[in-house]
Write an enzyme that holds these catalytic residues in place. Structure first.
Site, PDB file in Angstrom:
ATOM      1  N   LYS A 112       0.926 -10.266   8.585  1.00 36.33           N
ATOM      2  CA  LYS A 112       0.505  -8.866   8.811  1.00 36.33           C
ATOM      3  C   LYS A 112      -0.071  -8.230   7.559  1.00 36.33           C
ATOM      4  O   LYS A 112      -0.946  -7.383   7.629  1.00 36.33           O
ATOM      5  CB  LYS A 112       1.671  -8.022   9.340  1.00 36.33           C
ATOM      6  N   GLU A 165      11.736 -10.009   4.782  1.00 34.81           N
ATOM      7  CA  GLU A 165      10.649 -10.492   3.941  1.00 34.81           C
ATOM      8  C   GLU A 165      11.228 -11.090   2.664  1.00 34.81           C
ATOM      9  O   GLU A 165      12.367 -10.785   2.296  1.00 34.81           O
ATOM     10  CB  GLU A 165       9.723  -9.327   3.569  1.00 34.81           C
ATOM     11  N   LYS A 196       2.064  -2.997  10.202  1.00 32.80           N
ATOM     12  CA  LYS A 196       2.002  -3.319  11.637  1.00 32.80           C
ATOM     13  C   LYS A 196       1.408  -2.164  12.438  1.00 32.80           C
ATOM     14  O   LYS A 196       0.600  -2.385  13.334  1.00 32.80           O
ATOM     15  CB  LYS A 196       3.398  -3.687  12.137  1.00 32.80           C
ATOM     16  N   GLY A 252       6.623  -9.901  16.207  1.00 35.80           N
ATOM     17  CA  GLY A 252       7.118 -11.285  16.325  1.00 35.80           C
ATOM     18  C   GLY A 252       6.654 -11.930  17.626  1.00 35.80           C
ATOM     19  O   GLY A 252       5.459 -12.114  17.849  1.00 35.80           O
TER      20      GLY A 252
HETATM   21  N1  HSE Z   1      10.540  -8.905   8.010  1.00 34.27           N
HETATM   22  C1  HSE Z   1       9.920  -8.726   9.279  1.00 34.27           C
HETATM   23  C2  HSE Z   1      10.871  -7.953  10.179  1.00 34.27           C
HETATM   24  C3  HSE Z   1       9.597 -10.070   9.875  1.00 34.27           C
HETATM   25  O1  HSE Z   1      12.046  -7.820   9.813  1.00 34.27           O
HETATM   26  O2  HSE Z   1      10.460  -7.466  11.220  1.00 34.27           O
HETATM   27  C4  HSE Z   1       8.704 -10.009  11.065  1.00 34.27           C
HETATM   28  O3  HSE Z   1       7.463  -9.448  10.771  1.00 34.27           O
END
Ligand code: HSE
Length: 401
Positions: free
Chosen positions: A100, A185, A200, A129
């Site tokens: 993203k 992340e 996002k 996701g």
């Molecule tokens: N770190 C991101 C989350 C992973 O927790 O949504 C998915 O993009």
């Protein structure tokens, strides 16, 4: 036979590998061709991997192999993912991604290259996701003017808030669990400070408006300041606190923000718990529709990446255009274009609160020496100015309408 490559063998990359192997028959049926994995690019060694012969550390092996037509970029980060993706698209290969950060930062340029080269740049896994959301906005809702998007777009923060609310876990323990489960992340600040959700919502807003929304123009607040008392007050108000990515489309402009918000328990977004994500999209014909599912994790995210691989194999001749364009003028609405009600906690007196905010809805206090109240709908500038008149503001959270 379609030959594909994976770049990055982390959580998502290993999930893509697993799905390509375990669901090979299903993928061949749906793609109309066998999907064969030819390379896995990673800088690390995997000497015990059963398919160790697939691994390479040299990107040029993939770039220069004319047999490879589709590449899954699941490395994350901007560099070298950007350079690799650009080279692959320019070489006439389709690229699919869960990245993203890359899509939000360089998507406009990469999509233009893909259009010019008549190949695909697909990014279903970059938002939500495993939840289908890019195709639904682009295709299924194409008859609509999208008027609003409100989403729980970050699994890690939703997991942390849920664990705090339901199991009384501390912020740090809940974050550690999210990291152990592969949701967070590499640098979890991107999750808890709201930057991941910001990228996002920028992608979704760009797709819905067909004009690039620059994520750096979106005011972003994370959940770091949220306390258990805030959570309790929210409950008294029949709300829960969620990190919301929000975009509203008004007269050719886009108003967007990422912030923790009180979500009323009557709103279906309030029931989205744990690592789950949900995106509520409002169209002028369809009304509200909501997309729900696992927003992070190995196989859910890989499921969306592999779907893009299959679609790219199917559309190798006529590419699919999930796309947006660089706007000619500034399309961002100002921070005062939208009014919210605010939930505020202060140590100041009720007289001063009423003097500044006028009509308020008063809430029972949890702790001595503080007042909690809900304002009438206000712009960001109005709430800032009124708050400055009070001596002690502990919390100021928008209420999602
Ligand atoms: N770190 C991101 C989350 C992973 O927790 O949504 C998915 O993009």
């Amino acid at each position: 036979m379609a030959k594909v490559a994976i770049m990055g063998f982390g959580t998502v990359g290993s999930g893509v590998y697993e799905i390509i192997r375990t669901n090979a028959g299903k993928l061949a049926q749906n793609a109309g061709d066998t999907v064969e994995l030819k390379y896995i690019l990673d800088i690390r060694d995997f000497p015990d991997h059963p398919k160790k012969e697939l691994f390479t550390k040299d990107f040029n092996d993939i770039l220069n192999d004319e047999e490879v037509t589709v590449v899954a970029e699941v490395m994350g980060g901007l560099h070298p993912a950007y350079e690799f993706t650009k080279s692959l698209l320019l070489a006439g290969k389709s690229v699919v991604t869960s990245n993203k950060e890359l899509v939000a930062t360089y998507g406009t340029e990469l999509l233009e290259i893909a259009r010019n080269k008549n190949v695909n740049y697909m990014f279903e896994a970059s938002v939500g996701g495993g939840i289908p959301i890019i195709r639904p906005i682009h295709q299924c809702l194409t008859a609509n003017n999208i008027t609003k998007i409100a989403g729980i777009l970050n699994g890690t923060t939703n997991y942390i808030l849920y664990q705090m609310i339901t199991n009384g876990k501390s912020f740090d323990t809940a974050l550690k669990n999210a990291q152990d489960n592969g949701y967070a992340e590499r640098n979890p600040a991107a999750d808890i400070e709201g930057h991941d959700a910001c990228r996002k919502i920028a992608i979704l807003a760009s797709l819905a408006s067909r004009e690039a929304v620059d994520y750096s123009d979106i005011p972003t607040e994370g959940i770091v300041g949220i306390t258990l008392d805030d959570v309790k007050y929210a409950s008294e108000l029949d709300c829960v606190i969620k990190l919301i990515g929000y975009a509203e489309f008004m007269d050719g402009k886009v108003y967007s923000i990422v912030a923790p918000m009180l979500v009323k328990k009557t709103d279906p977004l309030s029931g989205v718990n744990d690592v789950f994500n949900a995106i509520k999209v409002t169209g002028d014909c369809v009304g509200d529709v909501m997309f729900y599912g696992a927003g992070a994790g190995k196989l859910p995210t890989a499921s969306a990446v592999v779907a893009d691989i299959v679609d790219s194999v199917k559309h190798k001749v006529r590419s699919k255009k999930f796309t947006w364009y660089k706007p000619e003028t500034d399309i961002m609405a100002g921070k005062d274009a939208k009014k919210f009600e605010y939930f505020i906690r202060t140590g100041d007196s009720i007289e001063n609160v009423k003097k500044s905010f006028g009509e308020i809805t008063h809430t029972d206090s949890i702790s001595a020496g503080e007042l909690a109240f809900v304002t009438r709908p206000l712009t960001a500038s109005e709430v800032e100015a009124k708050s400055k008149e009070l001596s002690d503001i502990m919390t100021c959270i928008r209420i999602l309408d």
